[in-house]
Design an enzyme around this catalytic site. Structure first.
Site, PDB file in Angstrom:
ATOM      1  N   CYS A   3      -2.691  -1.296  -9.312  1.00  0.00           N
ATOM      2  CA  CYS A   3      -3.147  -0.037  -8.516  1.00  0.00           C
ATOM      3  C   CYS A   3      -4.271   0.942  -9.454  1.00  0.00           C
ATOM      4  O   CYS A   3      -4.093   1.081 -10.568  1.00  0.00           O
ATOM      5  CB  CYS A   3      -1.843   0.802  -8.423  1.00  0.00           C
ATOM      6  SG  CYS A   3      -1.934   2.412  -7.818  1.00  0.00           S
TER       7      CYS A   3
ATOM      8  N   LYS B 161       0.682  -8.853  -8.787  1.00  0.00           N
ATOM      9  CA  LYS B 161      -0.817  -8.419  -8.017  1.00  0.00           C
ATOM     10  C   LYS B 161      -1.850  -7.608  -8.865  1.00  0.00           C
ATOM     11  O   LYS B 161      -1.140  -6.845  -9.806  1.00  0.00           O
ATOM     12  CB  LYS B 161      -0.256  -7.348  -7.115  1.00  0.00           C
ATOM     13  CG  LYS B 161      -1.290  -6.694  -6.133  1.00  0.00           C
ATOM     14  CD  LYS B 161      -1.950  -7.587  -4.962  1.00  0.00           C
ATOM     15  CE  LYS B 161      -2.824  -6.920  -4.033  1.00  0.00           C
ATOM     16  NZ  LYS B 161      -3.831  -5.955  -4.480  1.00  0.00           N
TER      17      LYS B 161
ATOM     18  N   ARG C 283      -6.178  -3.015   4.020  1.00  0.00           N
ATOM     19  CA  ARG C 283      -6.736  -1.934   4.704  1.00  0.00           C
ATOM     20  C   ARG C 283      -7.218  -2.012   6.080  1.00  0.00           C
ATOM     21  O   ARG C 283      -7.263  -1.332   7.213  1.00  0.00           O
ATOM     22  CB  ARG C 283      -8.043  -1.318   4.144  1.00  0.00           C
ATOM     23  CG  ARG C 283      -7.604  -0.287   2.694  1.00  0.00           C
ATOM     24  CD  ARG C 283      -8.743   0.173   1.896  1.00  0.00           C
ATOM     25  NE  ARG C 283      -9.456  -1.254   1.472  1.00  0.00           N
ATOM     26  CZ  ARG C 283     -10.954  -1.067   1.037  1.00  0.00           C
ATOM     27  NH1 ARG C 283     -11.346  -0.046   1.424  1.00  0.00           N
ATOM     28  NH2 ARG C 283     -11.457  -2.081   0.694  1.00  0.00           N
TER      29      ARG C 283
ATOM     30  N   MET D  88       0.964  -1.109  -0.031  1.00  0.00           N
ATOM     31  CA  MET D  88       0.197   0.046   0.101  1.00  0.00           C
ATOM     32  C   MET D  88       0.807   1.011   0.023  1.00  0.00           C
ATOM     33  O   MET D  88       1.725   1.408   0.813  1.00  0.00           O
ATOM     34  CB  MET D  88      -0.962   0.058   1.384  1.00  0.00           C
ATOM     35  CG  MET D  88      -1.997  -1.271   1.279  1.00  0.00           C
ATOM     36  SD  MET D  88      -2.972  -1.069   2.737  1.00  0.00           S
ATOM     37  CE  MET D  88      -1.651  -1.843   3.963  1.00  0.00           C
ATOM     38  N   ALA D  89       0.651   1.909  -1.080  1.00  0.00           N
ATOM     39  CA  ALA D  89       1.432   3.194  -1.295  1.00  0.00           C
ATOM     40  C   ALA D  89       1.219   4.217   0.163  1.00  0.00           C
ATOM     41  O   ALA D  89       0.131   4.283   0.725  1.00  0.00           O
ATOM     42  CB  ALA D  89       1.267   4.359  -2.445  1.00  0.00           C
TER      43      ALA D  89
ATOM     44  N   GLN E 296       7.628  -4.647  -4.764  1.00  0.00           N
ATOM     45  CA  GLN E 296       6.745  -4.226  -5.830  1.00  0.00           C
ATOM     46  C   GLN E 296       7.250  -3.306  -6.654  1.00  0.00           C
ATOM     47  O   GLN E 296       7.787  -2.107  -6.269  1.00  0.00           O
ATOM     48  CB  GLN E 296       5.389  -4.118  -5.263  1.00  0.00           C
ATOM     49  CG  GLN E 296       4.240  -4.066  -6.413  1.00  0.00           C
ATOM     50  CD  GLN E 296       2.913  -3.742  -6.061  1.00  0.00           C
ATOM     51  OE1 GLN E 296       2.615  -2.484  -5.883  1.00  0.00           O
ATOM     52  NE2 GLN E 296       1.951  -4.659  -6.067  1.00  0.00           N
TER      53      GLN E 296
ATOM     54  N   ASN F 147      -7.320 -11.022  -1.836  1.00  0.00           N
ATOM     55  CA  ASN F 147      -7.291  -9.960  -1.497  1.00  0.00           C
ATOM     56  C   ASN F 147      -8.461  -9.230  -1.669  1.00  0.00           C
ATOM     57  O   ASN F 147      -9.286  -9.241  -2.613  1.00  0.00           O
ATOM     58  CB  ASN F 147      -6.129  -9.340  -2.136  1.00  0.00           C
ATOM     59  CG  ASN F 147      -5.832  -7.826  -1.651  1.00  0.00           C
ATOM     60  OD1 ASN F 147      -5.741  -6.917  -2.462  1.00  0.00           O
ATOM     61  ND2 ASN F 147      -5.870  -7.455  -0.397  1.00  0.00           N
TER      62      ASN F 147
END
Length: 369
Positions: A103, A142, A228, A20-21, A73, A203
């Site tokens: 993304c 992903k 999250r 997660m960025a 990643q 996911n």
């Protein structure tokens, strides 16, 4: 909960932290590993060579002291640049390279990277093949189920991945157009399970042991990836592992933990996570997290970056704790000592009041963010 092999790499369990960025930096990854995550994938690193020397890229490629295996990643749309980025990150210690095909962020899709690649299956094949050929370590993928609900193409993407030499595929059960709205769907994952021999990771919206078990049973996935739901609750991995082991029963637990990694591999001991974490226990985890942030980024930046994590921890604690009352004071603190003092005061007050809300602690192991 048995180990999972990805090519030549052994993962100690099948609960993964999603990349997660702005979240899965080195301090957060290391903490999640210590609290039960079998694998923690880095924030995406741009394949653009012009960005390789920026502070953001340098920090995202910093794995000093991080437990192995290290997974990085990479994101981009040019096969040659992606191959070069993979080699660069392997030279810096990466033992797994993950390719970002999922993304949904506009700035990423604007350069035809991330989930925008799902609209060009020919380019996807060229890109995956280039990266697999470039490095000796396993390469994973992903992705999402497609660009939009009307153009879902996960079966074709999975077939391309398998033909390209990809070692594992993780799927977020939404399309790019869905963003994070609505509920994740897992029918698409069940569909590719029947056609694809690659290890499959599910996911999306997995925030409790019950949900994890439901998704595993519905999809036949080999592992779970949590994103999250780990915000403000890095201990979710250990809590979920304990619950899943209890459900599975002793006949499904591994009799021993295989150790087929090199002898010089740093260990990642997993701490015991209480079934109902107390305020004092959560406070200690948060203070440790802040200390990691201050040391990694330096105090001024660490204090700023800590604010969002503090907000997530307070939200995870629930409204009955009165955490919202402290939010504005914590969000304006400008020094590490000030943040720490306010949090110590808050957690002491919360501990004193805990006996008045005996059911509150149980809510801390569930809930989606």
């Amino acid at each position: 909960m048995a180990p999972l092999r990805i090519g030549s790499v052994s993962i100690p369990n099948r609960l993964f932290l999603a990349p997660m960025a702005g979240v899965t930096d080195q301090p957060f990854r290391t903490l999640c590993r210590a609290l039960g995550a079998g694998l923690a994938v880095s924030e995406m690193v741009s394949a653009n060579p012009a960005l390789r020397g920026t502070r953001k890229s340098r920090e995202r490629r910093d794995h000093q002291g991080e437990p192995r295996p290290i997974a990085v990643q990479i994101a981009g749309a040019d096969p040659q640049q992606m191959a070069e980025a993979a080699r660069d990150n392997v030279d810096r210690g990466a033992e797994l390279i993950d390719i970002n095909l999922g993304c949904p962020a506009r700035k990423v899709c604007k350069i035809a990277a991330g989930s925008a690649l799902l609209r060009d299956e020919v380019l996807v094949g060229r890109l995956l093949e280039a990266v697999v050929r470039a490095v000796e370590v396993p390469v994973t993928l992903k992705t999402r189920t497609g660009w939009s609900p009307h153009t879902r193409n996960l079966p074709r993407i999975a077939a391309i991945a398998e033909a390209s030499g990809i070692s594992l595929i993780s799927v977020h059960g939404r399309t790019r157009a869905c963003g994070y709205r609505g509920e994740a769907e897992f029918e698409s994952l069940a569909g590719i399970r029947a056609q694809c021999a690659l290890p499959l990771v599910a996911n999306g919206d997995i925030d409790s042991p019950a949900k994890a078990l439901q998704v595993l049973n519905a999809t036949g996935a080999d592992a779970i990836m949590i994103g999250r739901a780990a915000l403000g609750r890095p201990w979710i991995f250990g809590a979920m592992a304990t619950a899943l082991r209890a459900i599975a029963g002793p006949e499904h637990r591994p009799s021993s933990r295989p150790n087929d990694r090199p002898s010089d591999t740093p260990s990642a001991p997993t701490r015991e996570v209480p079934s109902a974490p107390s305020s004092a226990w959560i406070g200690a985890i948060l203070m440790e997290h802040l200390d990691r942030l201050y040391r990694f980024y330096g105090e001024p930046r660490g204090v700023l970056i800590a604010r969002k994590h503090i907000g997530w921890y307070l939200r995870a604690l629930g409204p009955e704790t009165g955490a919202e009352h402290w939010r504005s004071r914590l969000m304006t603190a400008t020094a590490a000592a000030e943040q720490q003092a306010l949090l110590r005061e808050y957690f002491q007050q919360d501990a004193d009041a805990a006996t008045e809300r005996p059911c509150a602690a149980s809510s801390r192991t569930g809930g989606s963010h």
